[in-house]
Design a protein around this motif. Structure first.
Motif, mmCIF file in Angstrom:
data_model
loop_
_atom_site.group_PDB
_atom_site.id
_atom_site.type_symbol
_atom_site.label_atom_id
_atom_site.label_comp_id
_atom_site.label_asym_id
_atom_site.label_seq_id
_atom_site.Cartn_x
_atom_site.Cartn_y
_atom_site.Cartn_z
ATOM 1 N N THR A 23 0.832 -1.201 0.000
ATOM 2 C CA THR A 23 0.000 0.000 0.000
ATOM 3 C C THR A 23 0.864 1.248 0.000
ATOM 4 O O THR A 23 0.643 2.184 -0.795
ATOM 5 N N ALA A 24 1.856 1.285 0.881
ATOM 6 C CA ALA A 24 2.756 2.442 0.942
ATOM 7 C C ALA A 24 3.502 2.629 -0.373
ATOM 8 O O ALA A 24 3.658 3.760 -0.862
ATOM 9 N N TYR A 25 3.949 1.546 -0.969
ATOM 10 C CA TYR A 25 4.686 1.627 -2.238
ATOM 11 C C TYR A 25 3.827 2.221 -3.344
ATOM 12 O O TYR A 25 4.267 3.121 -4.089
ATOM 13 N N ASN A 26 2.592 1.739 -3.469
ATOM 14 C CA ASN A 26 1.726 2.229 -4.542
ATOM 15 C C ASN A 26 1.329 3.681 -4.343
ATOM 16 O O ASN A 26 1.121 4.416 -5.308
ATOM 17 N N LEU A 27 1.239 4.133 -3.092
ATOM 18 C CA LEU A 27 0.992 5.546 -2.820
ATOM 19 C C LEU A 27 2.222 6.389 -3.160
ATOM 20 O O LEU A 27 2.120 7.429 -3.825
#
Length: 387
Positions: A23-27
């Motif tokens: 999730t953090a990566y895609n954000l």
């Protein structure tokens, strides 16, 4: 008095397992200033305390569709992260001790899996004996083989996400248990942890078994419970277990073999829910050793190397929860309750959650898992939970 370091970000992701990392990566990939916070070492929770397998056959259409897309994302993301999670599609083999259990699989194969392109191959006990001579085929009336399924190395997947996050300048805060989600006038203002405060207008809880407790600090009640699961691994031996996983549906025990040759697996035992210590029990060890020796008699003299435990984060229907409700504080989201499927579902979940938070976009395969299904009685009952 503990001094707290104050940080600021656009979005705080609470929980540094594979779901939180993805999730953090895609954000961050879309230019968002992200802070990833974990109570321990990033990637040190249940995302690494598992057998690291993936499959596409589930007990309902919704989870099967999600799993098929999740495997596609898993295959795609490895080149983007530039890390090789050593994916091997050796298949799953399901073993049936009763004709009734086998007929049930055949029915779901015809009604759900075949139409979705995820069919299994059914075989009788004679074919099972010929193809897998190391299995005690006398115990079984037949089996089902899912060739789409397989294994990976969880550490390389998670470190791929973590290394990319560091390259993009994301704020990584580990060893920081979160004790409060700050809410003012119905809006999220950030999180407060031991030693750190992160100010942000958006908080996404991806904390696995701890998600329910963290959400309570913002006045949100979700039925996510922790169940401790134990797992064991033997000393390495010559590779002989052809499918990456075999499941005795009678005992719900499973066994696979790693690339080094160790036999890894678990068995379902009655365990009371709760955030218990990561201990191990003689009760579990006896049950698993007995099941392994019954299924594969040749394994009886293989030395046990170690055992450990982790959590399944379970919901009332054994299906995950993604998104938010309008009644929650503005800016608060969740992706949790994967009931043992978090590693395989994590990469896809991270991409879908980023689209949802930034664009308000609800993918058709995500929509059934929105939290309003619990109040509307639209449960997605998942019976094919392994271990």
């Amino acid at each position: 008095m503990i001094r707290r370091v104050v940080h600021s970000a656009d979005v705080v992701v609470v929980g540094g397992g594979v779901v939180g990392l993805a999730t953090a990566y895609n954000l961050a990939k879309r230019g968002v200033k992200v802070a990833l916070v974990d109570r321990g070492v990033i990637g040190g929770g249940s995302s690494t305390r598992n057998a690291s397998r993936f499959r596409v056959q589930f007990g309902n259409r919704e989870n099967t569709r999600y799993a098929i897309e999740a495997v596609r994302e898993l295959m795609r993301i490895r080149s983007e992260l530039n890390w090789n999670p050593m994916i091997r599609r050796g298949g799953y083999l399901w073993l049936f001790r009763s004709s009734e259990a086998m007929r049930s699989f055949e029915e779901i194969n015809n009604s759900i899996w075949k139409p979705l392109g995820a069919s299994v191959k059914l075989m009788d006990s004679g074919e099972l004996a010929n193809k897998y001579p190391y299995i005690n085929s006398k115990l079984y009336v037949g089996a089902a083989f899912g060739p789409q399924d397989g294994e990976l190395h969880h550490d390389y997947l998670m470190y791929g996400y973590l290394s990319r996050l560091r390259e993009m300048g994301a704020l990584i805060i580990d060893e920081t248990p979160i004790n409060k989600i700050s809410v003012v006038n119905g809006e999220v203002k950030g999180v407060e942890g031991i030693g750190a405060v992160v100010n942000a207008k958006t908080v996404i809880v991806t904390a696995g078994a701890w998600s329910g407790e963290i959400l309570k600090t913002a006045g949100v009640e979700l039925p996510i419970n922790a169940i401790r699961k134990e797992i064991g691994i033997t000393a390495p031996v010559r590779f002989f277990i052809e499918p990456s996983l075999i499941i005795d549906t009678h005992t719900n025990a499973y066994f696979g073999q790693t690339l080094r040759g160790e036999i890894i697996g678990s068995i379902e035992v009655n365990e009371e829910p709760g955030l218990k210590p990561f201990n191990n029990t003689l009760k579990w060890l006896r049950a698993w050793a007995k099941a392994m020796s019954e299924v594969m008699p040749a394994s009886r003299r293989i030395p046990l190397m170690r055992i450990w435990s982790g959590y399944y984060e379970v919901t009332p229907d054994n299906s995950h929860i993604m998104g938010r409700l309008d009644s929650w504080p503005r800016g608060l989201y969740v992706a949790a309750g994967f009931s043992g499927h978090g590693l395989m579902f994590g990469p896809l979940t991270g991409r879908l959650m980023a689209d949802y938070v930034l664009d308000g976009k609800v993918s058709p395969i995500m929509e059934p898992f929105l939290p309003d299904r619990l109040s509307k009685g639209k449960l997605i009952k998942e019976h094919l939970v392994i271990g």
